[in-house]
Structure formats: C-alpha cells, structure tokens
Design a protein around this motif. Structure first.
Motif, PDB file in Angstrom:
ATOM      1  N   ALA A  27      -3.636   2.057  -3.471  1.00 53.82           N
ATOM      2  CA  ALA A  27      -3.537   3.382  -3.059  1.00 53.82           C
ATOM      3  C   ALA A  27      -4.991   3.811  -3.069  1.00 53.82           C
ATOM      4  CB  ALA A  27      -2.720   4.349  -4.068  1.00 53.82           C
TER       5      ALA A  27
ATOM      6  N   VAL B 262       0.802  -1.153   0.070  1.00 56.59           N
ATOM      7  CA  VAL B 262      -0.092  -0.066   0.021  1.00 56.59           C
ATOM      8  C   VAL B 262       0.983   1.201   0.070  1.00 56.59           C
ATOM      9  CG1 VAL B 262      -1.826   1.250   1.287  1.00 56.59           C
ATOM     10  CG2 VAL B 262      -1.809  -1.360   1.506  1.00 56.59           C
ATOM     11  N   VAL B 263       0.629   2.179  -1.066  1.00 53.44           N
ATOM     12  CA  VAL B 263       1.632   3.454  -1.134  1.00 53.44           C
ATOM     13  C   VAL B 263       0.900   4.514  -0.814  1.00 53.44           C
ATOM     14  CG1 VAL B 263       3.132   1.864  -2.732  1.00 53.44           C
ATOM     15  CG2 VAL B 263       1.152   3.298  -3.685  1.00 53.44           C
ATOM     16  N   ASP B 264       1.563   5.556  -0.613  1.00 50.08           N
ATOM     17  CA  ASP B 264       1.060   6.934  -0.687  1.00 50.08           C
ATOM     18  C   ASP B 264       2.294   7.738  -0.795  1.00 50.08           C
ATOM     19  OD1 ASP B 264      -1.295   8.792   0.218  1.00 50.08           O
ATOM     20  OD2 ASP B 264       0.306   9.520   1.161  1.00 50.08           O
TER      21      ASP B 264
ATOM     22  N   ASP C 109      -1.179   8.411  -7.306  1.00 50.80           N
ATOM     23  CA  ASP C 109      -0.016   7.948  -6.690  1.00 50.80           C
ATOM     24  C   ASP C 109       0.591   6.993  -7.967  1.00 50.80           C
ATOM     25  OD1 ASP C 109      -0.318   8.056  -3.559  1.00 50.80           O
ATOM     26  OD2 ASP C 109      -2.338   7.981  -4.685  1.00 50.80           O
TER      27      ASP C 109
ATOM     28  N   ALA D  53      -1.097   5.503   4.260  1.00 52.04           N
ATOM     29  CA  ALA D  53      -0.751   4.299   3.538  1.00 52.04           C
ATOM     30  C   ALA D  53      -1.428   3.262   4.659  1.00 52.04           C
ATOM     31  CB  ALA D  53       0.586   3.997   3.305  1.00 52.04           C
TER      32      ALA D  53
ATOM     33  N   ALA E 202       5.565   2.687   1.622  1.00 55.74           N
ATOM     34  CA  ALA E 202       5.097   1.739   0.903  1.00 55.74           C
ATOM     35  C   ALA E 202       5.020   0.581   2.182  1.00 55.74           C
ATOM     36  CB  ALA E 202       6.257   1.342   0.030  1.00 55.74           C
TER      37      ALA E 202
ATOM     38  N   THR F 264       2.863   7.883   5.779  1.00 60.56           N
ATOM     39  CA  THR F 264       2.812   6.793   6.581  1.00 60.56           C
ATOM     40  C   THR F 264       1.468   6.422   7.151  1.00 60.56           C
ATOM     41  OG1 THR F 264       3.635   8.157   8.363  1.00 60.56           O
ATOM     42  CG2 THR F 264       5.382   6.599   7.096  1.00 60.56           C
TER      43      THR F 264
ATOM     44  N   THR G 159      -5.252   3.374   4.547  1.00 60.65           N
ATOM     45  CA  THR G 159      -5.512   2.777   3.064  1.00 60.65           C
ATOM     46  C   THR G 159      -5.514   1.340   3.346  1.00 60.65           C
ATOM     47  OG1 THR G 159      -4.841   4.692   1.961  1.00 60.65           O
ATOM     48  CG2 THR G 159      -5.070   2.657   0.814  1.00 60.65           C
TER      49      THR G 159
END
Length: 200
Positions: A92, A11-13, A98, A158, A29, A155, A161
């Motif tokens: 995301a 899961v990324v942001d 993203d 992510a 990540a 952080t 999410t």
C-alpha cells in the motif's frame, strides 16, 4: 527483477468514513502476478459504516451516506475479506495506515509482509522531495488507462499503487533487495537486523 520470484502479493487500499478511528466504507485488494496487476481476480467491497460518513471524507472519495445505505455492514463481509487476503504479502502507499486499519477490522489477520510504496519511493527517488501518490504518478507516469474508478477511490488507488510498485521494482535486482527498501521497520516482513557475531 524476476517477478516470478515474488510471493503472493496483493496491493490494497481502504477508504474510511472520516471518523477517528475510521469505519471502513471501501476496500480493494488487487493481485500482482508476473509483474502485472490482475484485475480479473481483484477483490472490492463497499460497506455501510456504523457511523455516518463525514462531509470531509465525502469530499475526498466521493462516497455519501446515501451511496452506502444499502451496502452490507463490515461484519457481513469481514470473513470474505479475511479469506481473500489470506496470508499473502500486501502493498500500500503509506502502508502503516492501511495495515493499521485492516488489522483493527480483521483482528485475526496478519499478512506475510507489508511493502510500502512511499518508503520504496524515498529509496528509489531520493531527490524527489515529496512522495504523495499524485506526485509519484506525475513523476513515474505509469499506465493508468485501465485503472477502475477515479482517484481517491480504493480500486483506482490500488491499481495506481500496483503500477508504481512494478515500475520501481525494476530498479532492484532481487525480491530481498526490494523488501529491504520497502518494508517499514516493525511491520511484518521487515528484515531481521544482523546479529553482531562477536556477541555471545
């Protein structure tokens, strides 16, 4: 949902400096393993942008030019980020953004697929009306007691999410069903449209 069937997933942001196109100032990540976010192996990077952070961006994520003055430039961490992401799936919220920013900063990178919790939420909660991260947090009420940082930091977002993804995934029986609901058309991992067998 059997989480053991999931492929490698991060899961990324990302957070930017407020310019268009943006310079990255923060990226996170967070691996999801066995149906849980794994903070112990997460990746997190703060970087000094090429152009100053705008006052609007600072109001959103709280990062100032002073905060970032001593951080490495993106070019100094890009290969580390690329190696961390590998070719895993990513997820995301409003994933187009993203994905677009990451591919612009990592031109040789392509994930195996892209899940979008915004798209997934529209399928899972068709009557919700609005699908912002804050609205979904309010509706789903995921456990965010261990979320690092604060809202609008990479952080925290992510982690939130990831918890939303895990909660919504329980509404689907299989990974393929989740993919069908969550991957935006045109992004990696989107199911191929079925071919009409009568055409030849």
């Amino acid at each position: 949902m059997n989480f053991a069937t999931w492929p490698a997933l991060l899961v990324v942001d990302v957070e930017g400096n407020g310019t268009n196109p943006p310079d990255l100032v923060e990226a996170a990540a967070l691996p999801v393993r066995d149906g849980r976010p794994d903070k112990s192996t997460a990746g997190w990077w703060l970087t000094r942008p090429n152009r100053p952070v705008t006052p609007f961006a600072t109001r959103v994520h709280g990062l100032t030019n002073t905060d970032l003055a001593g951080k490495p430039a993106w070019a100094d961490v890009a290969e580390q980020v690329r190696a961390f992401l590998g070719n895993a799936w990513i997820c995301a919220h409003h994933a187009h953004t993203d994905y677009r920013v990451l591919t612009a900063h990592l031109p040789d990178w392509e994930p195996a697929g892209v899940l979008d919790t915004l798209r997934l939420a529209k399928d899972a909660f068709p009557d919700l009306g609005t699908y912002s991260l804050d609205k979904l947090i309010e509706h789903v009420q995921p456990d965010l007691r261990e979320a690092p940082g604060a809202r609008h930091r990479a952080t925290f977002d992510a982690y939130a999410t990831a918890q939303l993804l895990i909660a919504m995934a329980s509404r689907y029986d299989t990974w393929d069903q989740l993919v069908a609901a969550a991957v935006p058309p045109g992004l990696p991992g989107a199911p191929e449209p079925e071919k009409d067998p009568t055409l030849w």
